[in-house]
Structure formats: structure tokens, C-alpha cells
Scaffold this motif. Sequence first.
Motif, short mmCIF file in Angstrom:
data_model
loop_
_atom_site.label_atom_id
_atom_site.label_comp_id
_atom_site.label_asym_id
_atom_site.label_seq_id
_atom_site.Cartn_x
_atom_site.Cartn_y
_atom_site.Cartn_z
N UNK A 41 -15.69 10.38 -2.78
CA UNK A 41 -15.57 11.46 -3.26
C UNK A 41 -15.25 12.25 -2.01
N UNK A 42 -15.54 11.96 -0.88
CA UNK A 42 -15.37 12.74 0.29
C UNK A 42 -14.51 11.97 1.49
N UNK A 43 -14.77 10.53 1.42
CA UNK A 43 -13.97 9.74 2.21
C UNK A 43 -12.42 9.75 2.01
N UNK A 44 -11.70 9.41 3.09
CA UNK A 44 -10.19 9.34 2.96
C UNK A 44 -9.76 8.50 3.93
N UNK A 45 -8.25 8.20 3.96
CA UNK A 45 -7.72 7.21 5.08
C UNK A 45 -7.82 7.47 6.34
N UNK A 46 -8.03 8.65 6.79
CA UNK A 46 -8.01 9.16 8.20
C UNK A 46 -9.32 8.55 8.56
N UNK A 47 -10.47 8.68 7.90
CA UNK A 47 -11.65 8.29 8.20
C UNK A 47 -11.91 6.84 8.58
N UNK A 48 -11.13 6.11 7.61
CA UNK A 48 -10.93 4.60 7.94
C UNK A 48 -10.17 4.25 9.25
#
Length: 491
Positions: free
Chosen positions: A236-243
Motif C-alpha cells: 500500500x505504501x512501499x515503492x521502488x525508491x524505498x527498495x
Amino acid sequence: MAKTYKQLKEAWVSGHTGGSVADVNSVSLAMPLSILLWSVIQSRMRLFTPYTPGPCLVDFLLNCGATLFATTIYSSSPWVLNMLLLFPAAILYALEKPAPPKREAPRPPRKTNSEKETKLDALPVKPFITNYRGAMMIITCIAILAVDFRVFPRRFAKVENWGTSLMDMGVGSFVFTAGVVSVRSSLKEGTDRGPPLSNRLLASFRHSIPLLVLGTIRLISVKGLDYAEHVTEYGVHWNFFFTLGFLPPFAALFQTAFNLVPSYAILSFTLAAIYEIALDWTSLGSFILIAPRTDLFSKNREGIFSFIGYLAIFLAGQSLGSIALPRQQPTPKNASLISMLRQTTLGRLAVTSIMWTALFYFSTSYYGLRLSVSRRLANLPYFLWVSAFNSYQITICCAIETILFPNLYKATTKDEELQRSRDATSTILYAFNRNGLAVFLIANLLTGLVNMTMPTLHMSMLQSMAILIAYAATVTGVAVGLDFYNLSIKL
């Protein structure tokens, strides 16, 4: 009940099962074949030296146009495009002799204490790495917008749970190629004399902060603008930039483990294997796939747990980088095939490619582990698929460089070698590689702008291609412009 346009967009990128591994391979082969044709033209005609508007257009058509057409108009017949790239390269290579460089770097005056200035770098700039990373960045930037148009086949879109697709490979390749170049600092320091863990963690967190900030900005903008999103991709909140942002500190931790097990390949495979055991032998796999989203942790479980797989991919990239980046030592003229495979960069890359490919087919075959690839889980077969794919693509690029630019690393000074390296590198691919994350961010912003202002799902093929060509030209213009003004934006 009629769906809203947002619901149509979400349905358009959801529930896909992908295509075959062979399909992904045949479509993506356009990238190294474009590099091949560019390299043959440059080595035989020196067309791209000096770099004027005409050569720039040819460069764009080869390295951006071919990739765009491979993923859209030629997607149903990829080998037609592959042959259109391969035949001119073969004919030009057969008919034309290598052309001498149009310019040579000025040799510095001889000085008694100029050894440091003239001594060749132990980690020279490798054009085949620059070309491949640039090409990977281009196909990534093209795909993130093209997926919203009907001209982009659904089999290339990210799969829901199990399967392989072009965009699934793109995400993993982005992380793998980041690992390839990140190992440069470790190679410079030497594993025995590297800085303490606290210093490495501090430096890695400094690198992570901009990416985590970008991830937060993307989260706020997606929620605030009611933008269509695919929840099962990362949560819901995570995206590729966090990875991407969490990779550097965890990679720094594994640098300590490297002192105990001096092989990034073994470390990466061990991490992916332990994660796969947890997925298969515990309830972790079912938790990620079907658990209700009740709290912050369960709402973002895909991003949190797939990070383990992406970290393994990053470490596998470091393994390949430790082979590809150092200067190749001279090999005897009459060396045996075994010696060539052991001592040359190309030979070692080929062996690495075969190793990862064999492990991938063992993990997925009927007579092996019978596992299925899942980008959502970033499981063991996905890790092996990404590692094998990128290894053999980079090996092809290395072979192209070895054959067409044989004197690249035979320069007598560092300046001369740098000049030869630039002459053997596409300016557009160099520009995309130089400011990769900044260009990727701009591509994301333009993708959002196009999707918010145009009904991409309702456009004809001609309209779609016109917009995608204009978008590719804009992103390329920004990348080349930054390089022209000698600007490096480090994120």
C-alpha cells in the motif's frame, strides 16, 4: 456498473501472467544488437566522432528507437527487428576495415615525477558496462510509460503472482546493474584494508537518504493525486525508491560477511536460498500472497519481504562487477581455452553466465526443484533468472567490445585510455548511465504528467507511438544536456 478511468487503469496493469523466458530474451536482444551496430559503425566509419546533430540522431534511432520499437510495434515479431539490426552490422563489419581514430588525446609532456599522472588505472572505465547500463536505463524509462498504452503488449507488464515478463526483468536488472558498479569502491579499498563497519554504514545512509526522500515524495503524490496504483506490486505504501534506498546500508553489512566468505556470488545465492526455504517451509509465502492487510506491516509485506530477494540480486551484481571492472592481465598468445576462460574478463563472464543459467533451469525444471518465478516474492528462481539474464547480456556487450575495439586498453597513458574509452561509448548511453537515477526520476515525473493529462488507454497506435517517441526524445534530451554541460547529479 461502468468503471471509472482510474479503475480501468488499475485493471489494465493487474492480473497478468506474463510470457516465456525465450520471449523476454528475444525482445531484449535488441539492446545488445543496437550496441553492436553502433560499435561497428563507430569502429569502421568513426561516424560519431565528432558528435554533431546528424550522428546524434543516428545514435538516438539505434539506442532509443530500436528499444521502443522492440517493445511495441515489433513485439509480435522480435526477430525481424533483430535481423534488421544484425544484418547491416555483419555486412559493414565484413566489407569495411577498421578506421583509425579521428582524434587522439594529447600526450602529457614527460616529467621525471609524472608516474601517478600517467600510470594506468587498475579499475579502468569499461565502455561495455557503460553501454549496457545505459541501455538498461533506456528500456526501463520507456517501459514505465509504454505500459499505460495498448500498443505495449500485456505479456510484457508485471505479472500478478507467478510468471516472467519484460517489466519484471527490468526491475531486477535495475538493481543488478546498480550492484555491478557499486563494488568499485570496495575494489579500490581492498577487502582487507577497507574502512570499519561504522564508517561504511554512515556513508551508505548518506547515499540512502535522497532515495528514501524520493520514495516519500512519490508516496505522498500518488495518494494525494488519487493516481492509479497496483497495490500487490510492493504494498500500500512501499515503492521502488524505498527498495533502492535500503540497499546500500544492508550491502554495507554484507561487506563484513564478505571478509568471512570472500565471494559475493556465494553470499547472494545463500541469502536467496535461505529466503526460498522460509517461503516454502513456513507460512511466509502464503502470508505475502493472501494475508489480509490489517496493519502497516501487512499492508506493505510485498515490499518488505521482496527486499531480501533484491538484496541478493544486488550482491550478485557486485559479484559480476568484481569480475568485469578490474583491468584484465595480459594473457599468453598461445593460451589454451581453459586458460582463456579463467584469465580473460570475457571468459570469466561467460562462465558466470553459464553458472547462473544452469542454476536457474535447475530451480525451475521438472527434474530440478520445480519452482516458479515470482517477482512479487522476489524468490530464488526470480533471483537466478535476473542474475543469468544480466550476466549473459553483459557478456555479449563485452564480446562486442573485445572484437571491435581490441586496442582499447593498450593505451600508454590514462588520458589516452579515457579518450579511447569515450570513443567506444555511445554518447546517449553514456549520458543515461552518468545520471541514471536523476534521469529515472525525470522519466517518472513525465510518466505521471502524461497519465494525468491524456487518456492513454483510449489512444490509437499512431497517437501512442507519437507520444512515446516525443517522451523518449525528451528524456534523452535531458540526459544528453546534463552530460553536455558536464553535470553529474548524484542521488
